[in-house]
Design a protein around this motif. Sequence first.
Motif, short mmCIF file in Angstrom:
data_model
loop_
_atom_site.label_atom_id
_atom_site.label_comp_id
_atom_site.label_asym_id
_atom_site.label_seq_id
_atom_site.Cartn_x
_atom_site.Cartn_y
_atom_site.Cartn_z
N GLY A 10 93.40 16.71 35.59
CA GLY A 10 94.11 16.16 36.58
C GLY A 10 95.28 15.29 36.03
O GLY A 10 95.44 15.16 34.77
N ASP A 33 89.49 14.27 31.20
CA ASP A 33 89.82 13.76 32.47
C ASP A 33 89.18 12.28 32.66
O ASP A 33 88.27 12.09 32.71
N VAL A 34 89.92 11.45 33.71
CA VAL A 34 89.69 10.35 33.96
C VAL A 34 88.30 10.34 34.94
O VAL A 34 87.71 9.13 35.14
N HIS A 35 88.31 11.25 35.72
CA HIS A 35 87.08 11.60 36.55
C HIS A 35 85.78 12.30 35.83
O HIS A 35 86.12 13.31 35.08
N TYR A 61 98.02 12.38 38.15
CA TYR A 61 98.48 11.79 39.56
C TYR A 61 99.65 10.57 39.39
O TYR A 61 99.28 9.59 40.17
N HIS A 81 86.87 20.59 37.27
CA HIS A 81 85.45 20.48 36.74
C HIS A 81 84.80 19.86 38.04
O HIS A 81 83.56 19.73 37.81
N ASP A 123 95.31 11.77 33.57
CA ASP A 123 95.17 10.69 34.51
C ASP A 123 94.30 9.52 34.18
O ASP A 123 94.33 8.49 34.88
ZN LIG Z 1 90.94 13.73 37.14
#
Ligand SMILES: [Zn+2]
Length: 294
Positions: free
Chosen positions: A268, A153-155, A270, A115, A229
């Motif tokens: 993501g 996603d956390v971002h 990680y 994204h 994530d």
């Molecule tokens: Zn992410």
Amino acid sequence: MTFEIYSHARWAIPLPPGHKFPISKYSLLVERVSGLVTVRESDPVPWDWLALVHEAPLLERIRTGQMSIREQRGLGLPWSEVLVERGRRSVGGTLAAAGYALAHGIGMNLGGGTHHAGHDFARGYCLFNDVAVTLARLRAEGLAQRAVVIDCDVHQGDGTAQILGPDPDAFTLSLHGARNYPFQRIPSDLDVDLPSGTGDDDYLAELDRALDVALADEYDVAFYLAGADPWEGDRLGRLSLTKPGLRARDELVLARLRGIPTVVVLAGGYAPDPSDTVDINAATLDCVLAEAAP
Ligand SMILES: [Zn+2]
């Protein structure tokens, strides 16, 4: 009939020693879920299809290995032929999962959710924007027009926001850590900035409220970025969700998307030990299979 999902894990990017991108999670995930589902290899999408979304000069630099050092640094991955092949197959997996979702109600790619890729930039481990290219192809084939993107996603999904934000037939929701990458945002239709340390209960309440807004309209197709994530142990996330909390998130999103053909992508993850990310991704698949059951 067994459920079919898509993987491009065989095209593992060559990385320098010590590189932090968790490339192993993709093949570990395939090992984990083989036997539960039929895993198919994703085809690479043609360059013409990528050009429905991405600007020609960017595609040309990627295709010919002319990305600048600065661009490669922003991407976080060194250019290689495998990187390009893998990127095209990652988009192919999301497109195949969309075809499966239109036929069977729900589909999943064991990859995708890239994204941070926009019209004219590739960054944050994201070469091409699989969701935007897939939607463009579905429209070109007359299979869908209106789409909703639920990005957990956390971002923040800046690339998707750049491409689909101005699109009147697409709604983009991004729920993310306020203090996470990217630091210069391109606004989604709805952005929910969560404080560092947000845990399961507050997250799920915010998500439920945001889904009320995002799903006020009707859509032909939905994309769900089930990022691993937001997990409390993630190296790159600042939220504090537990594994049961992430499963509850998946169940909530998929329940609210019932009735809309839904494409689930990984985005993501990680965790210092990739097997934690694989646990979270495999739980997402579990929820997908529960929805797919007749
Ligand atoms: Zn992410």
